[in-house]
Motif scaffolding. Structure first.
Motif, mmCIF file in Angstrom:
data_model
loop_
_atom_site.group_PDB
_atom_site.id
_atom_site.type_symbol
_atom_site.label_atom_id
_atom_site.label_comp_id
_atom_site.label_asym_id
_atom_site.label_seq_id
_atom_site.Cartn_x
_atom_site.Cartn_y
_atom_site.Cartn_z
ATOM 1 N N THR A 105 0.842 -1.203 0.000
ATOM 2 C CA THR A 105 0.000 0.000 0.000
ATOM 3 C C THR A 105 0.878 1.253 0.000
ATOM 4 N N ILE A 106 0.257 2.393 -0.162
ATOM 5 C CA ILE A 106 0.959 3.669 -0.100
ATOM 6 C C ILE A 106 1.550 3.916 1.296
ATOM 7 N N LEU A 107 1.098 3.157 2.280
ATOM 8 C CA LEU A 107 1.555 3.316 3.664
ATOM 9 C C LEU A 107 2.779 2.462 3.988
ATOM 10 N N GLU A 108 3.293 1.755 3.011
ATOM 11 C CA GLU A 108 4.382 0.806 3.235
ATOM 12 C C GLU A 108 5.603 1.421 3.920
ATOM 13 N N SER A 109 5.898 2.686 3.645
ATOM 14 C CA SER A 109 7.090 3.322 4.231
ATOM 15 C C SER A 109 6.773 4.174 5.455
ATOM 16 N N THR A 110 5.551 4.122 5.937
ATOM 17 C CA THR A 110 5.183 4.939 7.098
ATOM 18 C C THR A 110 5.652 4.288 8.394
ATOM 19 N N LYS A 111 5.768 5.134 9.419
ATOM 20 C CA LYS A 111 6.101 4.654 10.756
ATOM 21 C C LYS A 111 4.809 4.484 11.549
ATOM 22 N N LEU A 112 4.817 3.521 12.425
ATOM 23 C CA LEU A 112 3.717 3.344 13.366
ATOM 24 C C LEU A 112 4.213 3.810 14.726
ATOM 25 N N GLU A 113 3.535 4.793 15.293
ATOM 26 C CA GLU A 113 3.871 5.285 16.620
ATOM 27 C C GLU A 113 2.720 4.929 17.550
ATOM 28 N N ILE A 114 3.072 4.404 18.706
ATOM 29 C CA ILE A 114 2.047 4.018 19.675
ATOM 30 C C ILE A 114 2.305 4.731 20.991
ATOM 31 N N GLU A 115 1.299 5.454 21.430
ATOM 32 C CA GLU A 115 1.347 6.119 22.735
ATOM 33 C C GLU A 115 0.538 5.260 23.697
ATOM 34 N N GLU A 116 1.194 4.807 24.746
ATOM 35 C CA GLU A 116 0.494 3.983 25.735
ATOM 36 C C GLU A 116 -0.098 4.888 26.806
ATOM 37 N N LEU A 117 -1.403 4.737 27.032
ATOM 38 C CA LEU A 117 -2.118 5.555 28.003
ATOM 39 C C LEU A 117 -2.225 4.811 29.328
ATOM 40 N N PRO A 118 -1.888 5.479 30.426
ATOM 41 C CA PRO A 118 -1.907 4.810 31.729
ATOM 42 C C PRO A 118 -3.319 4.489 32.195
ATOM 43 N N ALA A 119 -3.395 3.444 33.002
ATOM 44 C CA ALA A 119 -4.658 3.053 33.629
ATOM 45 C C ALA A 119 -4.766 3.799 34.950
ATOM 46 N N ASN A 120 -5.689 4.732 35.021
ATOM 47 C CA ASN A 120 -5.913 5.493 36.247
ATOM 48 C C ASN A 120 -7.288 5.177 36.804
ATOM 49 N N GLY A 121 -7.356 5.172 38.113
ATOM 50 C CA GLY A 121 -8.623 4.926 38.780
ATOM 51 C C GLY A 121 -8.783 5.867 39.951
ATOM 52 N N ILE A 122 -10.007 5.938 40.462
ATOM 53 C CA ILE A 122 -10.280 6.742 41.643
ATOM 54 C C ILE A 122 -10.781 5.808 42.734
ATOM 55 N N CYS A 123 -10.179 5.916 43.893
ATOM 56 C CA CYS A 123 -10.529 5.065 45.023
ATOM 57 C C CYS A 123 -11.943 5.399 45.495
ATOM 58 N N GLN A 124 -12.765 4.379 45.658
ATOM 59 C CA GLN A 124 -14.141 4.578 46.122
ATOM 60 C C GLN A 124 -14.196 4.935 47.606
ATOM 61 N N ALA A 125 -13.139 4.598 48.344
ATOM 62 C CA ALA A 125 -13.130 4.859 49.782
ATOM 63 C C ALA A 125 -12.631 6.260 50.130
ATOM 64 N N CYS A 126 -11.511 6.686 49.516
ATOM 65 C CA CYS A 126 -10.917 7.970 49.930
ATOM 66 C C CYS A 126 -10.858 9.017 48.828
ATOM 67 N N GLY A 127 -11.177 8.636 47.577
ATOM 68 C CA GLY A 127 -11.209 9.610 46.490
ATOM 69 C C GLY A 127 -9.872 9.882 45.829
ATOM 70 N N LYS A 128 -8.827 9.165 46.206
ATOM 71 C CA LYS A 128 -7.501 9.353 45.612
ATOM 72 C C LYS A 128 -7.492 8.812 44.186
ATOM 73 N N VAL A 129 -6.937 9.611 43.250
ATOM 74 C CA VAL A 129 -6.732 9.148 41.881
ATOM 75 C C VAL A 129 -5.328 8.551 41.826
ATOM 76 N N TYR A 130 -5.207 7.339 41.291
ATOM 77 C CA TYR A 130 -3.907 6.675 41.271
ATOM 78 C C TYR A 130 -3.757 5.768 40.053
ATOM 79 N N ALA A 131 -2.508 5.401 39.774
ATOM 80 C CA ALA A 131 -2.191 4.498 38.662
ATOM 81 C C ALA A 131 -2.534 3.071 39.078
ATOM 82 N N LEU A 132 -3.520 2.494 38.430
ATOM 83 C CA LEU A 132 -4.023 1.174 38.811
ATOM 84 C C LEU A 132 -2.990 0.064 38.674
ATOM 85 N N THR A 133 -2.349 -0.030 37.536
ATOM 86 C CA THR A 133 -1.408 -1.131 37.333
ATOM 87 C C THR A 133 -0.157 -0.965 38.190
ATOM 88 N N GLU A 134 0.254 0.253 38.368
ATOM 89 C CA GLU A 134 1.445 0.512 39.189
ATOM 90 C C GLU A 134 1.241 0.073 40.636
#
Length: 113
Positions: free
Chosen positions: A55-84
Motif C-alpha cells: 500500500t501507499i503506507l508501506e514506508s510509514t512509521k507506526l507510533e504508539i502512545e500507551e495511556l496509563p490506567a488510572n482509577g479513583i478510590c471509592q473509599a478515599c477519592g484518591k486518583v492513582y495508577a491502577l497497574t502501578e
C-alpha cells in the motif's frame, strides 16, 4: 492474535482518509492504546508491516502512545495508577475503584509529509 485484524482495519481507515484528502505521502500513523485495553502494543507493531505491505503506507512509521490506567478510590477519592499499585489504593489500601482511563484505543493522528 486479534491485533492483525485490528491493524488491517486501521490501515483501511487510514487509506480512506488518504484517498479522501488526496494525500500523496504519509509519514506516520499514531495510535493511542490504554494499558487496560485488550490490544497489545508490541503485537500491533509486529503486525504493522504485513498490514501495510503493498500500500501507499508501506514506508510509514507506526507510533504508539500507551495511556496509563488510572482509577479513583471509592473509599478515599484518591486518583492513582491502577497497574502501578496493583489495583490497591496507595493511600488507604482499598481495592474498590472506578476506572477513569486506560481502556482507550484511538487512531490519534495521520501525519502527512
Amino acid at each position: 492474535m486479534h491485533e492483525l485484524g485490528i491493524m488491517y482495519h486501521i490501515v483501511k481507515q487510514v487509506l480512506r482518509v488518504v484517498e479522501d484528502n488526496q494525500l500523496e505521502e504519509v509519514e506516520a500513523i499514531v495510535l493511542q492504546v490504554g494499558e487496560l485495553s485488550s490490544v497489545i502494543p508490541r503485537y500491533l507493531k509486529a503486525c504493522y508491516p504485513a498490514a501495510v505491505d503493498g500500500t501507499i503506507l508501506e514506508s510509514t512509521k507506526l507510533e504508539i502512545e500507551e495511556l496509563p490506567a488510572n482509577g479513583i478510590c471509592q473509599a478515599c477519592g484518591k486518583v492513582y495508577a491502577l497497574t502501578e499499585h496493583g489495583g490497591k489504593c496507595p493511600v488507604c489500601q482499598a481495592t474498590e475503584h472506578e476506572v477513569l482511563s486506560g481502556r482507550e484505543f484511538f487512531l490519534k493522528e495521520i501525519r502527512a509529509c
